[in-house]
Design a protein around this motif. Structure first.
Motif, PDB file in Angstrom:
ATOM      1  N   ALA A  68       4.605   7.849   1.104  1.00  0.00           N
ATOM      2  CA  ALA A  68       5.173   8.689   0.046  1.00  0.00           C
ATOM      3  C   ALA A  68       4.101   9.633  -0.503  1.00  0.00           C
ATOM      4  O   ALA A  68       2.911   9.311  -0.496  1.00  0.00           O
ATOM      5  N   ASP A  69       4.553  10.796  -0.994  1.00  0.00           N
ATOM      6  CA  ASP A  69       3.632  11.760  -1.603  1.00  0.00           C
ATOM      7  C   ASP A  69       3.592  11.633  -3.120  1.00  0.00           C
ATOM      8  O   ASP A  69       2.798  12.289  -3.785  1.00  0.00           O
ATOM      9  N   ALA A 129       8.097   0.225 -10.132  1.00  0.00           N
ATOM     10  CA  ALA A 129       8.673  -1.045 -10.581  1.00  0.00           C
ATOM     11  C   ALA A 129       8.533  -2.114  -9.506  1.00  0.00           C
ATOM     12  O   ALA A 129       8.247  -3.285  -9.796  1.00  0.00           O
ATOM     13  N   THR A 130       8.696  -1.700  -8.228  1.00  0.00           N
ATOM     14  CA  THR A 130       8.560  -2.639  -7.114  1.00  0.00           C
ATOM     15  C   THR A 130       7.123  -3.118  -6.986  1.00  0.00           C
ATOM     16  O   THR A 130       6.867  -4.317  -6.792  1.00  0.00           O
ATOM     17  N   ILE A 131       6.183  -2.194  -7.096  1.00  0.00           N
ATOM     18  CA  ILE A 131       4.758  -2.545  -6.998  1.00  0.00           C
ATOM     19  C   ILE A 131       4.358  -3.486  -8.129  1.00  0.00           C
ATOM     20  O   ILE A 131       3.686  -4.504  -7.914  1.00  0.00           O
ATOM     21  N   ASP A 132       4.789  -3.154  -9.349  1.00  0.00           N
ATOM     22  CA  ASP A 132       4.423  -3.980 -10.511  1.00  0.00           C
ATOM     23  C   ASP A 132       5.001  -5.386 -10.383  1.00  0.00           C
ATOM     24  O   ASP A 132       4.311  -6.382 -10.654  1.00  0.00           O
ATOM     25  N   GLU A 133       6.279  -5.479  -9.981  1.00  0.00           N
ATOM     26  CA  GLU A 133       6.917  -6.784  -9.867  1.00  0.00           C
ATOM     27  C   GLU A 133       6.289  -7.608  -8.750  1.00  0.00           C
ATOM     28  O   GLU A 133       6.051  -8.815  -8.903  1.00  0.00           O
ATOM     29  N   THR A 134       5.982  -6.963  -7.622  1.00  0.00           N
ATOM     30  CA  THR A 134       5.363  -7.674  -6.503  1.00  0.00           C
ATOM     31  C   THR A 134       3.976  -8.177  -6.878  1.00  0.00           C
ATOM     32  O   THR A 134       3.610  -9.319  -6.571  1.00  0.00           O
ATOM     33  N   GLU A 153       0.847  -1.190   0.000  1.00  0.00           N
ATOM     34  CA  GLU A 153       0.000   0.000   0.000  1.00  0.00           C
ATOM     35  C   GLU A 153       0.882   1.240   0.000  1.00  0.00           C
ATOM     36  O   GLU A 153       1.942   1.254   0.627  1.00  0.00           O
ATOM     37  N   VAL A 154       0.439   2.290  -0.695  1.00  0.00           N
ATOM     38  CA  VAL A 154       1.132   3.581  -0.678  1.00  0.00           C
ATOM     39  C   VAL A 154       0.238   4.573   0.054  1.00  0.00           C
ATOM     40  O   VAL A 154      -0.925   4.764  -0.327  1.00  0.00           O
ATOM     41  N   ARG A 155       0.774   5.205   1.092  1.00  0.00           N
ATOM     42  CA  ARG A 155       0.001   6.158   1.895  1.00  0.00           C
ATOM     43  C   ARG A 155       0.771   7.470   1.992  1.00  0.00           C
ATOM     44  O   ARG A 155       2.004   7.482   1.942  1.00  0.00           O
ATOM     45  N   ASP A 196       9.501   7.888  -1.126  1.00  0.00           N
ATOM     46  CA  ASP A 196       9.700   8.586  -2.404  1.00  0.00           C
ATOM     47  C   ASP A 196      11.008   9.375  -2.441  1.00  0.00           C
ATOM     48  O   ASP A 196      11.295  10.055  -3.430  1.00  0.00           O
ATOM     49  N   LYS A 197      11.796   9.301  -1.374  1.00  0.00           N
ATOM     50  CA  LYS A 197      13.115   9.942  -1.380  1.00  0.00           C
ATOM     51  C   LYS A 197      14.105   8.959  -2.020  1.00  0.00           C
ATOM     52  O   LYS A 197      14.495   7.964  -1.428  1.00  0.00           O
TER      53      LYS A 197
END
Length: 659
Positions: free
Chosen positions: A550-551, A559-564, A420-422, A520-521
């Protein structure tokens, strides 16, 4: 010699059958490089074993540290009980290299403690490889690229005993092979009693008994060292040298001449530079070493003269373990994204230390040729290589030319963590709620921060609001890190905060949540490969989840989200087709690096704050002896972390003794 045959109750499942087929086919077709991209828990070691069984090649399995090498060795021993599985790592329990610090004018003498059991493993490895056996698997750490003896000299000094061997020939051969006469049974010695000669080799748990009638050989017998049971009566036998650095007396005499010549050149060089202290120092030190070489055939720091003893030209690479393998050998590089950079860095670190020793007259320039391989030399000695990693680096992918074999389905059915991205706003408050939910279920949480200061401050804040938390970063001692990881698994605290939690082999099945602050840094620790590794820390839990605060979604994050997600979908489809319910992994709590729990044993005593430092010099010396014995026992049992703990304790005792 027997063909490789895997003995295991398991059968290849999931992605394993196809991975085994592709890798074996690629090896048979002559592909020099391939990559096995296998996720944690997918059975990569079993796949490697089945590939070895399929191609029937002598194999080197390279790991980046002793702990991982020991784990792999034990696994391959179980898979191949009827074949030669060998273990080759650094044989030092403790090693302080020789060094000179010009800034403080401090010379540090070499100090070391050799583990005899690991030395036996190393000699067993070289002996087995030179015996001509093809069913050999060697599990090694990166120390295998350091210089060892010339394999041609090692083989030349092997003693062959047949019915025609005389008593005098056997004794002469044993002395030439660096065995010593003794009255006490000990590895690397021989005992003479009348017409019977008993030889105790340092590479096998056997001893050999030769009975003579006058000068003629009557019988050869092989006994088990522990039981004294007669094992065999062969008609022919090979005894390998007692030391891998064996060399002939003629070669030593030739080396002495060469060393003297180079000594005069170096003295002349220092004299012209006006460095009289350095000129005097190098002459005195080298002359002393030469006297010992001529009298004993050995001197302290003899490895610095290895180029002369090997008969190599200046600047040439040293002989190493790779020279002992046949030309068609196969190499697996485990955790390649870590192991390859480590191999690449070893030459530079070794050379920078020795340059000071040469420049200030402590060693001849030839000492620079006693070194690990350069990376180019390492590549040139490879035959066919399979890189093994969950996140192969650009080097491996480029070398493989797109030949990447995937193994991302786990037999246990466990999925990669959901991501999840928050937003970063109020990220700590949001994190606290997630932590609370995990604590109620007796689950653990990992939190990554950008800096060490942030890790410490966040830990303090969590403790203030009654969240049981600890932090870990590069300033925390290695052994303390292990203790922290064990305490996390035991539930002594719930949240571990750190900067870099990418410790390969880190096995924490109790962790159900990984939270990445300020994801996102961009940077090394937030690259695509690092994010995959970090998120993978929760991949051993049924309810594994990762939250990126991350904002914006960076390229690495996407790339990490897609691969996971791709891996999750593939695993879910496999589970659906085979009716698999994901099963949690249960592991004994041994060390934080996935080792099995050690047998109960006395721990290393820790001094209390109000306790006197030490009582007397005699008591300190007694403790040093006790801890040295325990350190060697721990290393013999492959418990290198415990051995390191004893080593650190011994260091403290030695300092106290000096004071």
């Amino acid at each position: 010699m027997k063909p490789f045959r895997v003995i295991s109750p398991f059968r290849p499942t999931g992605d394993q059958p196809e991975a085994i087929r592709q890798l074996a086919e690629g090896i048979r077709n002559g592909l020099r490089y391939q990559t096995l991209m296998g996720v944690t828990g997918s059975g990569k070691t079993f796949t490697m074993a089945k590939v070895i069984e399929a191609v029937q090649r002598p194999t080197l399995v390279l790991a980046h540290n002793k702990t991982l090498a020991a784990q792999l060795y034990e696994e391959f021993k179980r898979f191949f009980p009827h074949n030669a599985v060998e273990y080759f790592v650094s044989y030092y329990d403790y090693y302080q290299p020789e060094a000179y610090l010009p800034v403080t004018d401090t010379y540090i003498e070499k100090d070391l403690s050799i583990n005899e059991e690991i030395e036996r493993f190393r000699l067993s490895t070289t002996s087995t490889l030179l015996s001509g056996r093809r069913d050999v698997i060697v599990v090694a750490s990166v120390s295998c690229i350091y210089g060892i003896g010339n394999p041609a000299e090692f083989k030349k000094n092997t003693v062959e005993i047949t019915a025609k061997t005389s008593r005098n020939q056997l004794l002469s051969g044993l002395v030439q092979a660096l065995y010593f006469r003794s009255e006490i049974p000990k590895a690397g010695t021989f005992i003479v009693k009348g017409d019977t000669i008993t030889v105790y080799t340092p590479y096998a748990n056997q001893f050999y008994r030769f009975s003579f009638w006058g000068n003629d050989l009557d019988s050869i017998e092989i006994y088990d060292v522990e039981t004294n049971k007669l094992l065999d009566r062969p008609e022919r036998l090979l005894i390998y040298p007692a030391n891998v650095f064996v060399t002939s007396r003629n070669r030593i005499e030739e080396a002495v001449v060469e060393i003297r010549r180079d000594l005069e050149k170096q003295v002349e060089y220092f004299t012209k530079q006006g460095k009289t202290l350095e000129a005097t120092r190098i002459r005195e030190r080298t002359e002393y070493d030469l006297e010992m070489l001529q009298e004993l055939g050995y001197c302290p720091g003899i490895e610095n003269y290895s180029r002369y003893l090997d008969g190599r030209p200046p600047g040439s690479r040293p002989f190493c373990l790779l020279d002992y393998f046949p030309d068609d050998y196969l190499m697996f590089i485990d955790e390649s994204h870590v192991t390859v950079p480590q191999v690449r860095a070893m030459y530079g670190g070794d050379r920078s230390r020795k340059l000071n020793l040469v420049e200030y007259g402590f060693r001849l320039p030839a000492a620079l040729d006693n070194r690990p391989l350069t990376f180019d030399e390492f590549e040139s000695m490879q035959n066919q290589v399979v890189f093994v990693s969950a996140t192969p680096a650009e080097y491996e992918l480029a070398k493989s030319g797109g030949v990447v074999v995937e193994q991302i389905v786990r037999p246990t059915g466990l999925l990669d963590p959901e991501i999840e991205v928050r937003p970063t706003q109020n990220q700590i408050d949001d994190l606290l709620e997630e932590i609370r939910q995990r604590v109620e279920k007796d689950e653990r949480v990992l939190v990554t921060t950008l800096t060490k200061r942030m890790a410490e401050e966040l830990t303090k804040y969590l403790e203030k609001i009654d969240v049981r938390a600890r932090y870990i970063h590069s300033d925390v001692d290695t052994l303390e890190r292990v203790e922290i990881m064990n305490d996390l698994r035991r539930g002594l605290f719930d949240v571990l905060v750190g900067v870099n939690l990418l410790r390969e082999g880190l096995d924490l099945p109790e962790v159900s949540l990984v939270a990445i602050l300020d994801a996102d840094k961009e940077g090394f620790l937030h690259s695509h490969r690092s994010l995959i590794q970090t998120i993978g820390r929760a991949a051993r839990h049924v309810h594994g989840k990762a939250i990126m605060y991350a904002d914006k979604i960076t390229r690495s994050m996407q790339a990490t989200i897609d691969e996971t997600n791709r891996r999750r979908l593939k695993q879910m489809e496999y589970n659906r087709r085979h009716g698999i319910t994901p099963t949690a992994i249960s592991k004994d709590i041994g060390t934080a690096f996935g080792e099995p729990a050690p047998q109960p044993k006395p721990g290393v005593p820790k001094r209390q704050a109000d306790e006197p430092l030490w009582q007397s010099p005699d008591e300190i010396r007694k403790l040093i002896r006790e801890y040295t014995a325990k350190m060697q026992e721990s290393a013999k049992a492959f418990d290198f972390l415990k051995a390191a703990e004893y080593r650190d304790r011994i260091d403290a005792l030695k300092k106290a003794l000096e004071e």
